[in-house]
Design a protein around this motif. Structure first.
Motif, PDB file in Angstrom:
ATOM      1  N   LYS A 181       0.843  -1.192   0.000  1.00 17.41           N
ATOM      2  CA  LYS A 181       0.000   0.000   0.000  1.00 17.41           C
ATOM      3  C   LYS A 181       0.876   1.238   0.000  1.00 17.41           C
ATOM      4  CE  LYS A 181      -3.710  -2.152   2.649  1.00 17.41           C
ATOM      5  NZ  LYS A 181      -3.028  -3.384   2.975  1.00 17.41           N
ATOM      6  N   ILE A 182       0.468   2.275  -0.720  1.00 16.17           N
ATOM      7  CA  ILE A 182       1.209   3.530  -0.770  1.00 16.17           C
ATOM      8  C   ILE A 182       0.405   4.591  -0.060  1.00 16.17           C
ATOM      9  CG2 ILE A 182       2.194   5.316  -2.249  1.00 16.17           C
ATOM     10  CD1 ILE A 182       2.611   3.200  -4.359  1.00 16.17           C
ATOM     11  N   ILE A 183       0.983   5.252   0.922  1.00 16.70           N
ATOM     12  CA  ILE A 183       0.326   6.302   1.673  1.00 16.70           C
ATOM     13  C   ILE A 183       0.782   7.626   1.095  1.00 16.70           C
ATOM     14  CG2 ILE A 183      -0.068   7.225   3.978  1.00 16.70           C
ATOM     15  CD1 ILE A 183      -0.897   4.300   3.480  1.00 16.70           C
ATOM     16  N   TYR A 184      -0.162   8.462   0.682  1.00 13.30           N
ATOM     17  CA  TYR A 184       0.222   9.702   0.023  1.00 13.30           C
ATOM     18  C   TYR A 184      -0.762  10.796   0.368  1.00 13.30           C
ATOM     19  CZ  TYR A 184      -3.481   8.440  -3.182  1.00 13.30           C
ATOM     20  OH  TYR A 184      -4.688   8.068  -3.709  1.00 13.30           O
ATOM     21  N   SER A 185      -0.317  12.020   0.149  1.00 11.32           N
ATOM     22  CA  SER A 185      -1.185  13.180   0.330  1.00 11.32           C
ATOM     23  C   SER A 185      -0.998  14.087  -0.850  1.00 11.32           C
ATOM     24  CB  SER A 185      -0.839  13.912   1.631  1.00 11.32           C
ATOM     25  OG  SER A 185      -1.553  15.113   1.709  1.00 11.32           O
ATOM     26  N   ILE A 186      -2.092  14.427  -1.552  1.00 11.13           N
ATOM     27  CA  ILE A 186      -2.035  15.320  -2.698  1.00 11.13           C
ATOM     28  C   ILE A 186      -2.680  16.623  -2.293  1.00 11.13           C
ATOM     29  CG2 ILE A 186      -2.676  15.653  -5.101  1.00 11.13           C
ATOM     30  CD1 ILE A 186      -2.931  12.633  -5.309  1.00 11.13           C
ATOM     31  N   VAL A 187      -2.006  17.729  -2.424  1.00 12.72           N
ATOM     32  CA  VAL A 187      -2.537  18.999  -1.976  1.00 12.72           C
ATOM     33  C   VAL A 187      -2.610  19.970  -3.124  1.00 12.72           C
ATOM     34  CG1 VAL A 187      -1.681  18.660   0.363  1.00 12.72           C
ATOM     35  CG2 VAL A 187      -0.245  19.800  -1.280  1.00 12.72           C
ATOM     36  N   THR A 188      -3.174  21.139  -2.892  1.00 13.38           N
ATOM     37  CA  THR A 188      -3.339  22.153  -3.916  1.00 13.38           C
ATOM     38  C   THR A 188      -1.996  22.728  -4.305  1.00 13.38           C
ATOM     39  OG1 THR A 188      -3.880  23.638  -2.127  1.00 13.38           O
ATOM     40  CG2 THR A 188      -5.701  22.739  -3.350  1.00 13.38           C
ATOM     41  N   LEU A 189      -1.981  23.567  -5.363  1.00 16.06           N
ATOM     42  CA  LEU A 189      -0.767  23.939  -6.049  1.00 16.06           C
ATOM     43  C   LEU A 189       0.312  24.530  -5.155  1.00 16.06           C
ATOM     44  CD1 LEU A 189      -2.308  25.490  -9.271  1.00 16.06           C
ATOM     45  CD2 LEU A 189      -1.223  23.266  -9.005  1.00 16.06           C
ATOM     46  N   SER A 190      -0.102  25.370  -4.219  1.00 12.66           N
ATOM     47  CA  SER A 190       0.873  26.092  -3.430  1.00 12.66           C
ATOM     48  C   SER A 190       1.420  25.303  -2.252  1.00 12.66           C
ATOM     49  CB  SER A 190       0.262  27.389  -2.904  1.00 12.66           C
ATOM     50  OG  SER A 190      -0.818  27.094  -2.061  1.00 12.66           O
ATOM     51  N   LEU A 191       0.932  24.076  -2.045  1.00 10.97           N
ATOM     52  CA  LEU A 191       1.319  23.298  -0.869  1.00 10.97           C
ATOM     53  C   LEU A 191       2.321  22.213  -1.238  1.00 10.97           C
ATOM     54  CD1 LEU A 191      -2.193  22.929   0.727  1.00 10.97           C
ATOM     55  CD2 LEU A 191      -0.402  24.552   1.313  1.00 10.97           C
ATOM     56  N   THR A 203     -16.719  25.896  -8.576  1.00 11.69           N
ATOM     57  CA  THR A 203     -16.193  25.490  -9.879  1.00 11.69           C
ATOM     58  C   THR A 203     -16.349  24.001 -10.154  1.00 11.69           C
ATOM     59  OG1 THR A 203     -13.975  25.073  -9.008  1.00 11.69           O
ATOM     60  CG2 THR A 203     -14.489  27.331  -9.706  1.00 11.69           C
ATOM     61  N   GLY A 204     -16.526  23.204  -9.105  1.00 12.02           N
ATOM     62  CA  GLY A 204     -16.562  21.753  -9.269  1.00 12.02           C
ATOM     63  C   GLY A 204     -15.191  21.134  -9.401  1.00 12.02           C
ATOM     64  N   ALA A 205     -14.127  21.934  -9.263  1.00 12.72           N
ATOM     65  CA  ALA A 205     -12.773  21.422  -9.428  1.00 12.72           C
ATOM     66  C   ALA A 205     -12.336  20.631  -8.197  1.00 12.72           C
ATOM     67  CB  ALA A 205     -11.804  22.570  -9.669  1.00 12.72           C
ATOM     68  N   GLU A 206     -11.618  19.548  -8.425  1.00  8.82           N
ATOM     69  CA  GLU A 206     -11.024  18.807  -7.321  1.00  8.82           C
ATOM     70  C   GLU A 206      -9.832  19.588  -6.792  1.00  8.82           C
ATOM     71  OE1 GLU A 206      -8.244  14.961  -6.972  1.00  8.82           O
ATOM     72  OE2 GLU A 206     -10.205  14.509  -7.884  1.00  8.82           O
ATOM     73  N   THR A 207      -9.814  19.870  -5.485  1.00  9.68           N
ATOM     74  CA  THR A 207      -8.750  20.687  -4.912  1.00  9.68           C
ATOM     75  C   THR A 207      -7.856  19.916  -3.953  1.00  9.68           C
ATOM     76  OG1 THR A 207     -10.236  21.445  -3.151  1.00  9.68           O
ATOM     77  CG2 THR A 207     -10.100  22.809  -5.136  1.00  9.68           C
TER      78      THR A 207
END
Length: 350
Positions: free
Chosen positions: A3-13, A331-335
């Motif tokens: 399993k891969i544990i990850y965190s995807i954040v918005t552009l500035s993070l 906007t419906g965008a995934e953030t």
């Protein structure tokens, strides 16, 4: 597969990632600082609580285990906040009490509970819906808990399959999905004397909210028992109830074959998911919306919550880690997208 544990954040993070066989991502923030963030519970196994900070910069899975070095048990069902405490409801028969900001264990409630589902609070008293023996349709109840002693002091017999519990004024409202069967009532319990009335709605009521007008808003998923011969299917609906007399103001039914099971509410708007599309229903609406606000990408939407201009969705997996998705309501965008525990469901703001 590992399993891969990850965190995807918005552009500035910053993007944080790691792999760990115990499904734990250790944050840069000191262990125990769980205020000002999002908590996501996972049914398991193992059961889990995941944390994402409000700025999306910090994440941690298996919060309870990391703090207390013990597991919560199987099938974590819900979480309830009361002052500085959090009550973790595991439907194997135990409620674990923790400090909601440090997650240090303070005690347990187990005697008098069998299959607890949800918890609501009224001063020093809590009310817990309980299926009892899920295969017995006659033994369901609401447990009354003294929060000073963490003991069940009495029980109130109710019809089969109690789920969500909501306190408003001196009344407790209980939705009855029906457990392993199908039910179609809302129980209304007077908290002063435990007298009970019922309101009949469409089949499988679950999510409940008090709207801006002070009315009770209920999502009824409708029966969808395709495995039966012949199959049983009934219409889903969103019902608005006048709490002064328990009368139904509107009952907006979905077309046959549509069975939304998730709804959340904020500032005069109810949000629900249908076929991976998000719809918004205003308080004054007399018909269901026909045009979605936006689409989402999930394999299995299992939890839904809203805060300010963001919609939070649990995309559950029961064989590996799940994902918390965040969408901009305008906007419906995934953030944002964050790894959470197995079987991720309810989403809470701490």
């Amino acid at each position: 597969m590992k399993k891969i544990i990850y965190s995807i954040v918005t552009l500035s993070l910053l993007v944080f990632s790691c792999t760990n066989d115990d499904d734990t991502f250790m944050s840069a923030e000191p262990l125990g600082a769980y205020e000002n963030g999002i908590l996501v519970i996972g049914e398991g196994g193992p059961s889990s609580v995941s944390y994402v900070s409000n700025d999306f910069a910090t994440t941690e899975n298996q919060v309870y285990f990391n703090v207390n070095d013990e597991n919560l048990g199987v099938y974590l069902q819900s979480l309830g906040f009361n002052d500085d405490k959090a009550y973790i409801v595991v439907d194997a028969g135990t409620i674990t009490v923790v400090n909601r900001y440090t997650f240090e264990k303070l005690g347990t409630i187990s005697t008098g509970l069998m299959t607890p589902r949800f918890i609501a609070f009224n001063g020093d008293t809590a009310y817990v819906s309980d299926w009892a023996d899920p295969f017995d349709s006659t033994d369901d109840y609401v447990a009354v808990v003294d929060l000073n002693s963490n003991t069940v002091t009495s029980t109130i017999a109710v019809t089969e399959g109690p789920e969500q519990v909501l306190v408003n004024a001196n009344k407790l409202y209980v939705s009855h999905k029906g457990g392993y069967n199908v039910n179609n009532v809302i129980s209304v319990i007077n908290t002063s004397d435990s007298t009970l009335e019922t309101i009949t709605v469409n089949d499988v009521p679950d999510e409940m909210f008090i709207d801006n007008q002070g009315h009770l808003l209920v999502l009824n998923a409708g029966a969808n028992q395709s495995w039966l011969s012949p199959p049983v299917e009934t219409e889903a609906s969103i019902t608005r109830i006048n709490l002064s007399d328990n009368s139904i103001i509107t009952n907006l039914e979905f077309p046959a074959g549509q069975h939304p099971s998730l709804m959340t509410y904020q500032n005069g708007m109810a949000y629900y998911i249908l076929n991976n599309q998000v719809f918004g229903l205003e308080d004054a609406a007399t018909v269901l919306p026909t045009t979605p606000m936006f689409s989402i990408l999930t394999g299995y939407s299992y939890g839904l919550s809203v805060r300010e201009n963001q919609l939070f969705v649990s995309d559950a997996s029961f064989t590996g880690n799940s994902t918390l998705l965040v969408y901009d309501l305008t906007t419906g965008a995934e953030t944002g997208a964050f790894t959470t525990g197995v079987g991720a469901s309810k989403i809470y703001f701490n």
